[in-house]
Design a protein around this motif. Structure first.
Motif, PDB file in Angstrom:
ATOM      1  N   ARG B  64      -9.137   9.469 -34.188  1.00 47.16           N
ATOM      2  CA  ARG B  64      -7.725   9.430 -34.611  1.00 47.16           C
ATOM      3  C   ARG B  64      -7.003  10.762 -34.363  1.00 47.16           C
ATOM      4  NH1 ARG B  64      -9.941   7.597 -39.329  1.00 47.16           N
ATOM      5  NH2 ARG B  64      -8.791   9.090 -40.557  1.00 47.16           N
ATOM      6  N   ARG B  65      -7.422  11.480 -33.334  1.00 45.22           N
ATOM      7  CA  ARG B  65      -6.762  12.747 -33.025  1.00 45.22           C
ATOM      8  C   ARG B  65      -5.861  12.587 -31.803  1.00 45.22           C
ATOM      9  NH1 ARG B  65      -9.203  12.926 -36.871  1.00 45.22           N
ATOM     10  NH2 ARG B  65      -9.817  14.702 -38.121  1.00 45.22           N
ATOM     11  N   TRP B  66      -4.763  13.359 -31.810  1.00 50.23           N
ATOM     12  CA  TRP B  66      -3.829  13.368 -30.685  1.00 50.23           C
ATOM     13  C   TRP B  66      -4.280  14.348 -29.613  1.00 50.23           C
ATOM     14  CZ3 TRP B  66       0.431  10.278 -30.073  1.00 50.23           C
ATOM     15  CH2 TRP B  66       0.885   9.571 -31.190  1.00 50.23           C
ATOM     16  N   PHE B  67      -3.941  14.067 -28.388  1.00 49.19           N
ATOM     17  CA  PHE B  67      -4.153  15.016 -27.301  1.00 49.19           C
ATOM     18  C   PHE B  67      -3.149  14.712 -26.201  1.00 49.19           C
ATOM     19  CE2 PHE B  67      -6.988  11.425 -26.773  1.00 49.19           C
ATOM     20  CZ  PHE B  67      -6.806  11.048 -25.458  1.00 49.19           C
ATOM     21  N   ASN B  68      -3.035  15.624 -25.258  1.00 47.67           N
ATOM     22  CA  ASN B  68      -2.130  15.428 -24.125  1.00 47.67           C
ATOM     23  C   ASN B  68      -2.918  15.019 -22.886  1.00 47.67           C
ATOM     24  OD1 ASN B  68       0.389  16.110 -25.305  1.00 47.67           O
ATOM     25  ND2 ASN B  68      -0.172  18.281 -25.218  1.00 47.67           N
ATOM     26  N   MET B  69      -2.241  14.286 -22.025  1.00 48.23           N
ATOM     27  CA  MET B  69      -2.916  13.844 -20.803  1.00 48.23           C
ATOM     28  C   MET B  69      -1.930  13.877 -19.642  1.00 48.23           C
ATOM     29  SD  MET B  69      -5.273  10.574 -20.503  1.00 48.23           S
ATOM     30  CE  MET B  69      -4.315   9.137 -20.227  1.00 48.23           C
ATOM     31  N   TYR B  82      -5.628  17.844 -22.169  1.00 47.65           N
ATOM     32  CA  TYR B  82      -5.538  19.154 -22.808  1.00 47.65           C
ATOM     33  C   TYR B  82      -5.008  19.005 -24.233  1.00 47.65           C
ATOM     34  CZ  TYR B  82      -0.724  18.639 -21.038  1.00 47.65           C
ATOM     35  OH  TYR B  82       0.520  18.160 -20.752  1.00 47.65           O
ATOM     36  N   PRO B  83      -5.284  20.014 -25.092  1.00 52.50           N
ATOM     37  CA  PRO B  83      -4.975  19.861 -26.518  1.00 52.50           C
ATOM     38  C   PRO B  83      -3.483  19.840 -26.812  1.00 52.50           C
ATOM     39  CG  PRO B  83      -6.268  21.850 -26.104  1.00 52.50           C
ATOM     40  CD  PRO B  83      -5.896  21.298 -24.787  1.00 52.50           C
ATOM     41  N   MET B  84      -3.142  19.251 -27.965  1.00 47.91           N
ATOM     42  CA  MET B  84      -1.762  19.282 -28.440  1.00 47.91           C
ATOM     43  C   MET B  84      -1.348  20.737 -28.651  1.00 47.91           C
ATOM     44  SD  MET B  84      -0.908  16.195 -28.585  1.00 47.91           S
ATOM     45  CE  MET B  84       0.647  16.096 -29.426  1.00 47.91           C
ATOM     46  N   GLY B  85      -0.102  21.016 -28.430  1.00 49.28           N
ATOM     47  CA  GLY B  85       0.405  22.357 -28.681  1.00 49.28           C
ATOM     48  C   GLY B  85       0.226  23.306 -27.513  1.00 49.28           C
ATOM     49  N   SER B  86      -0.483  22.875 -26.473  1.00 46.63           N
ATOM     50  CA  SER B  86      -0.608  23.742 -25.294  1.00 46.63           C
ATOM     51  C   SER B  86      -0.054  23.022 -24.076  1.00 46.63           C
ATOM     52  CB  SER B  86      -2.069  24.121 -25.069  1.00 46.63           C
ATOM     53  OG  SER B  86      -2.812  22.969 -24.745  1.00 46.63           O
ATOM     54  N   GLY B  87       0.207  23.793 -23.045  1.00 44.97           N
ATOM     55  CA  GLY B  87       0.739  23.226 -21.820  1.00 44.97           C
ATOM     56  C   GLY B  87      -0.377  22.856 -20.863  1.00 44.97           C
ATOM     57  N   PRO B  88      -0.040  22.129 -19.806  1.00 44.54           N
ATOM     58  CA  PRO B  88      -1.063  21.772 -18.828  1.00 44.54           C
ATOM     59  C   PRO B  88      -1.598  23.017 -18.129  1.00 44.54           C
ATOM     60  CG  PRO B  88       1.120  21.175 -18.028  1.00 44.54           C
ATOM     61  CD  PRO B  88       1.289  21.630 -19.442  1.00 44.54           C
ATOM     62  N   ALA B  89      -2.888  22.979 -17.757  1.00 45.41           N
ATOM     63  CA  ALA B  89      -3.508  24.138 -17.111  1.00 45.41           C
ATOM     64  C   ALA B  89      -3.614  23.939 -15.604  1.00 45.41           C
ATOM     65  CB  ALA B  89      -4.890  24.392 -17.711  1.00 45.41           C
ATOM     66  N   SER B  90      -3.634  22.692 -15.155  1.00 43.67           N
ATOM     67  CA  SER B  90      -3.822  22.427 -13.729  1.00 43.67           C
ATOM     68  C   SER B  90      -2.530  22.719 -12.961  1.00 43.67           C
ATOM     69  CB  SER B  90      -4.234  20.971 -13.515  1.00 43.67           C
ATOM     70  OG  SER B  90      -3.172  20.113 -13.872  1.00 43.67           O
ATOM     71  N   GLN B  91      -2.725  23.002 -11.680  1.00 38.66           N
ATOM     72  CA  GLN B  91      -1.583  23.293 -10.809  1.00 38.66           C
ATOM     73  C   GLN B  91      -0.580  22.135 -10.814  1.00 38.66           C
ATOM     74  OE1 GLN B  91      -2.794  26.111  -8.265  1.00 38.66           O
ATOM     75  NE2 GLN B  91      -0.801  26.739  -9.037  1.00 38.66           N
ATOM     76  N   ALA B  92      -1.135  20.917 -10.616  1.00 33.51           N
ATOM     77  CA  ALA B  92      -0.281  19.730 -10.549  1.00 33.51           C
ATOM     78  C   ALA B  92       0.432  19.503 -11.876  1.00 33.51           C
ATOM     79  CB  ALA B  92      -1.112  18.510 -10.177  1.00 33.51           C
TER      80      ALA B  92
END
Lengths: 204, 125
Positions: B64-69, B82-92
């Protein structure tokens, strides 16, 4: 890991499956039923929310030396700590011992940012045994249930035939399944139906 | 069906997850006066790109945890989780974040304290 069990007599009081008829579908190939379902009536269940600072208190009351890793269960005697999330655990204990344990944990957690909730009656625990357990579960569950991927001491919250369940694997070919009390009759009936071809028995 | 790797539980079936729509929508602060039209960008308008999309997901039937995709809406390729509260790390992912029309909106700019308010706060502290 010792399997979860309700030793001794079935405790008094109604449960989710009190009204379900005890029944057996014979194994078409002869021999024992491939799936044997037993309700772990009134098995104590306590939900724990909080960080690793809960460990000393939990350790004091269960004897565990560490909280379980992701998707794992830690068992000491008849107490089992099931990982549910990064800060959430389910503590299983013998039927009847949960009220005392809950109040003790609540007292000892004072000052710690944690929540202790007695969820004994909100959840229903089933013991699933038999040779065909994994094959029956696989019919309604997207999880890889092969023993090399989901073995002793593993647990998972997942969907079984659209019902949210927590699966706990034991060393014996058996599982403990925890689901919502209101879903228990449905899950049991679904399991009996899915187990028809292997022979299935509901022992109450 | 997607096989989504939950950051906590590992690879699980898509049916265990619920999608929370577009990620990285910052709420404008009350101290920044926005017009209704500008606020509507934050409140109502959601992106629907053909290609890489940054989304929020929740492992509803699991931890039941949120995350970004970061998911490609054409190929369904999951580029990054990648986790909530952070931005994407990949180039794309970074490129998709920077290219979103939302970066230029007044609503997004208003999610940070206005320069005046910032100066006031600094004086107080």
């Amino acid at each position: 890991m010792a399997s979860v069990s309700n030793e001794g007599q079935r405790p008094p009081g109604r449960t989710a499956l009190t009204d379900m008829t005890v029944m057996t579908h014979d194994n078409p190939d002869g021999g024992k039923p491939g799936l044997v379902i037993t309700e772990l009536a009134h098995l104590g269940k306590i939900n724990l929310r909080g960080g690793s600072d809960m460990l000393p208190v939990i350790s004091n009351h269960t004897g565990c030396s560490a909280l379980p890793d992701n998707n794992r269960v830690v068992s000491v005697g008849d107490r089992h700590i099931v990982w549910l999330g990064p800060d959430e655990f389910l503590l299983l204990c013998a039927a009847g011992s949960e009220t005392h344990l809950h109040s003790q944990l609540t007292l000892d957690m004072a000052g710690i940012h944690a929540a202790v909730t007695n969820v004994t009656d909100s959840l229903c625990a089933l013991s699933l045994r038999g040779k065909a357990v994994r094959r029956v579960l696989a019919k309604g569950c997207a999880l890889d249930l092969h023993s090399s991927k989901f073995g002793t001491g593993d647990c998972a919250q997942t969907m079984l035939a659209h019902a949210a369940v927590t699966l706990i694997a034991h060393d014996a070919p058996g599982f403990t399944l925890v689901c919502r009390t209101s879903f228990a009759p449905y899950v049991t009936e679904w399991l009996m139906d899915a187990g028809l071809e292997f022979g299935a028995s509901f022992r109450g | 069906m997607l096989l989504i790797t939950c950051p906590h539980c590992g690879p699980r079936d898509e049916s265990e997850f619920s999608c929370g729509g577009e990620a990285h929508i910052a709420r404008p602060l009350a101290e920044n006066n926005l017009t209704d039209a500008e606020f509507a960008d934050y409140l109502f308008l959601r992106d629907n790109p053909k290609g890489l999309f940054l989304e929020r997901w929740r492992h509803a039937a699991g931890c039941r945890r949120w995350f970004n995709m970061a998911r490609d809406t054409v190929t369904h390729e999951i580029v990054e989780i990648y986790p909530m509260g952070s931005g994407p790390a990949s180039q794309a992912g970074k490129a998709a974040h920077a290219a979103s029309w939302r970066r230029d909106t007044a609503a997004e700019a208003a999610a940070k304290p206005a320069p005046k308010a910032r100066a006031k706060k600094e004086q107080v502290s």
